[in-house]
Design a protein around this motif. Structure first.
Motif, PDB file in Angstrom:
ATOM      1  N   HIS A 222       0.710  -1.276   0.010  1.00 50.37           N
ATOM      2  CA  HIS A 222      -0.015  -0.102  -0.079  1.00 50.37           C
ATOM      3  C   HIS A 222       0.842   1.336  -0.019  1.00 50.37           C
ATOM      4  O   HIS A 222       0.451   2.299   0.086  1.00 50.37           O
ATOM      5  N   THR A 224       2.932   2.538   1.967  1.00 48.36           N
ATOM      6  CA  THR A 224       3.007   3.226   3.366  1.00 48.36           C
ATOM      7  C   THR A 224       4.375   2.739   4.220  1.00 48.36           C
ATOM      8  O   THR A 224       4.500   3.570   5.157  1.00 48.36           O
ATOM      9  N   THR A 225       5.212   1.837   4.060  1.00 51.90           N
ATOM     10  CA  THR A 225       5.870   1.161   5.084  1.00 51.90           C
ATOM     11  C   THR A 225       7.001   0.855   4.604  1.00 51.90           C
ATOM     12  O   THR A 225       7.211  -0.277   3.618  1.00 51.90           O
ATOM     13  N   GLN A 298       2.720  -3.088  10.422  1.00 54.62           N
ATOM     14  CA  GLN A 298       2.046  -2.631   9.203  1.00 54.62           C
ATOM     15  C   GLN A 298       2.261  -3.623   8.116  1.00 54.62           C
ATOM     16  O   GLN A 298       1.387  -3.941   7.329  1.00 54.62           O
ATOM     17  N   ASP A 389       2.821  -0.867  -5.362  1.00 50.60           N
ATOM     18  CA  ASP A 389       1.625  -0.250  -4.642  1.00 50.60           C
ATOM     19  C   ASP A 389       0.360  -0.776  -5.160  1.00 50.60           C
ATOM     20  O   ASP A 389       0.250  -1.526  -6.091  1.00 50.60           O
TER      21      ASP A 389
END
Length: 444
Positions: A222, A224-225, A298, A389
Motif C-alpha cells: 500500500h 506506506t511502510t 504494518q 503499490d
C-alpha cells in the motif's frame, strides 16, 4: 502457534500461514492481532545465569529491539511459513536486507567475491560494485543470464551467485534452477532478490539458498511502510565448506568465539537457521538496521492479503499487456506472459501459474518526447518511481531514475529513450486501460 505443517503433517497453504503462523493470541489479553511492542528494552528479571545464557545465545529471550522484538519476530515467523523458509530476518528496508544477506556470507579476508546477474536494480548495483568494493568484496558480472556465464567467474572464494528473479526494470528472468545446480556442484549458495514476485515465484522450490525482499513493495502493498526480509531456506550446508565460509564453522570473534552451528542447536525459537542467527547477532546488532515494531505491524497487515493481491495484480497486468501490445503507438511490450522461446521456458519454470506472471511490465513508445507526453497525460495512474503499490504506477526512466546514466550504458541495460515502466495495480483493468489510451492519444 501454527507451524508450517499442521498437527497431521499437512503443509499449510500460504493463504492460511499469512493469517495464523507465528502468533495465535497475546498471552495476557488474548488479543488476536499481533500487538505493537513499541519499546526498546526488556526487563532482565530472574536468575542472572539464565539471563547470561540469553546474551550468550544459549537460550531464547528478548534483550533489545535492535536485535529482536516480539512484533517483528511474529512477522519473521509468519513470513517464513508463507515463503516456505526455515527462518526469516526482518530489517529496516530492502536495501538493508540485501546488504546483510550478502555481507553475512563474507569471510572477512581479502578475495571474497560475488558473481552477479548483469541486470540489477540501480541501488543494488551500486551496493555491489562500489560499497562492497570498498569493503574488499569484489563483484563479478556475468555477461548475460546464461548459467555458463556465471560459472566462468566462479573461483574458490566466490561466496554466492546473486540476481533478481525477474530484473527490475527490464524483466530479464533469472535461471535460478540452473544456477542452483552450479551452486551445488561448486559449493556456492544462490541468493536471489524476489522483491517483485513474492508468492508468484517460489525460490525455495527452485534450489535457491536464500532470498531477499523489499517488503516495502508487494508485501506491504500500500505504499506506506519501509521494511526488508531475508529468507533462509535451510538448504545450503555452509559448515561443509570451511575454507569458503570459515565464520560458519570456526569460532566467530564477533560474538565471543561462538560456533554458530552449535549455537543454533541450543536455542528453540531462533534455532532454525544458523546463517540468520549469525546475521542477527552480529550484523544486525553491529550495524543497527532493525525493523521498527510499528512497521512490522504494518507489514503483517499487508502480508494477510498478499495471496489475494498478487493474483489480481498479475491478472490485471496480463490484460493491460495485451492491450498495449495491440496499440499502434506502442513499439514493444515486455511482460513474461508474452515471452517466447528460452525466456518463456524460464518464465514458466520461475512462476507459479496459479498467480500469474507478475505485475510489472515495460513498453516503449517511439522516443523520449513521446515518453514524456505519455507521462504528462495520465490522470488516474500515479507518476511514481516506486513499485508494488495497490495503485498503478508509471515512470519514464530516462526522465527520472536513469536521467544521470550515460545513454550508451542506459541502452546497453535495455532502457531506451521511449521506455516506460508500468507497475499494474488493483484498480479495475478497464479503468487502467482507459487512462493509458487517453495518455497515448496525446503522443504524436
Amino acid at each position: 502457534m501454527l507451524k508450517k505443517n499442521d498437527a497431521q503433517g499437512h503443509s499449510v497453504h500460504p493463504a492460511t500461514a499469512s493469517l495464523h503462523a507465528g502468533f495465535r493470541s497475546d498471552p495476557t489479553t488474548k488479543a488476536v492481532c499481533v500487538p505493537i511492542y513499541q519499546n526498546t528494552a526488556y526487563e532482565l528479571d530472574g536468575d542472572l545465569s539464565k539471563i547470561a545464557d540469553i546474551y550468550n545465545v544459549k537460550e531464547d529471550g528478548y534483550t533489545y529491539t535492535r536485535i529482536i522484538n516480539p512484533t517483528t519476530r511474529a512477522l519473521e515467523t509468519r513470513f517464513a511459513a508463507v515463503d516456505n523458509a526455515a527462518d526469516c530476518l526482518a530489517v529496516a528496508s530492502g536495501q538493508a536486507a540485501t546488504f546483510i544477506a550478502l555481507a553475512n556470507l563474507c569471510s572477512g579476508q581479502p578475495g571474497d567475491n560475488i558473481v552477479a546477474a548483469p541486470f540489477l536494480y540501480g541501488n543494488t548495483w551500486n551496493l555491489l560494485h562500489n560499497t562492497f568494493r570498498r569493503f574488499g568484496i569484489e563483484t563479478r558480472t556475468a555477461a548475460n543470464s546464461e548459467p555458463a556465464e556465471f560459472e566462468k567467474h566462479v573461483d574458490d572464494r566466490t561466496i554466492c551467485l546473486f540476481g533478481e528473479c525477474v530484473s527490475n526494470p527490464i524483466l530479464d528472468p533469472l535461471p535460478v534452477r540452473s544456477l542452483a545446480e552450479i551452486g551445488r556442484k561448486r559449493g556456492i549458495p544462490v541468493v536471489v532478490d524476489n522483491t517483485t514476485t513474492p508468492l508468484v515465484c517460489r525460490p525455495s522450490n527452485l534450489g535457491a539458498a536464500m532470498a531477499t525482499y523489499s517488503a516495502t513493495k508487494y508485501i506491504c502493498g500500500h505504499g506506506t511502510t519501509l521494511g526488508g526480509l531475508i529468507s533462509d531456506y535451510g538448504s545450503f550446508p555452509f559448515q561443509q565448506y570451511p575454507d569458503r565460509f570459515p565464520l560458519f564453522s570456526a569460532p566467530d570473534e564477533a560474538h565471543g568465539g561462538i560456533l554458530w552451528h552449535q549455537a543454533v542447536q541450543e536455542v528453540n525459537d531462533l534455532g532454525k537457521s544458523a546463517a540468520l542467527l549469525k546475521a542477527r547477532m552480529t550484523w544486525l546488532r553491529d550495524t543497527g538496521p532493525c525493523a521498527s515494531p510499528f512497521n512490522s505491524f504494518q507489514l503483517l497487515q499487508g502480508l494477510e492479503t498478499l495471496h489475494l493481491r498478487m493474483r489480481q495484480h498479475c491478472e490485471n497486468a496480463e490484460i493491460v499487456a495485451d492491450m498495449l501490445n495491440n496499440h499502434p503507438k506502442v513499439v514493444r511490450v515486455t511482460h513474461p506472459s508474452h515471452f517466447t522461446g528460452r525466456k518463456r521456458e524460464l518464465a514458466d519454470d520461475l512462476f507459479d501459474k496459479r498467480y500469474g506472471y507478475g505485475a510489472m511490465l515495460m513498453f516503449e513508445v517511439k522516443d523520449a518526447a513521446s515518453g514524456r507526453a505519455l507521462i504528462e497525460n495520465v490522470e488516474m495512474i500515479y507518476h511514481v518511481s516506486n513499485v508494488g503499490d495497490a495503485r498503478t504506477l508509471i515512470t519514464h526512466p530516462v526522465s527520472t531514475t536513469h536521467t544521470t546514466v550515460p545513454r550508451e550504458k542506459r541502452m546497453a541495460a535495455g532502457i531506451n529513450d521511449g521506455t516506460i515502466r508500468l507497475c499494474v495495480g488493483l484498480e479495475h483493468a478497464d479503468d487502467i486501460i482507459r487512462d493509458l489510451e487517453r495518455a497515448l492519444s496525446a503522443v504524436n
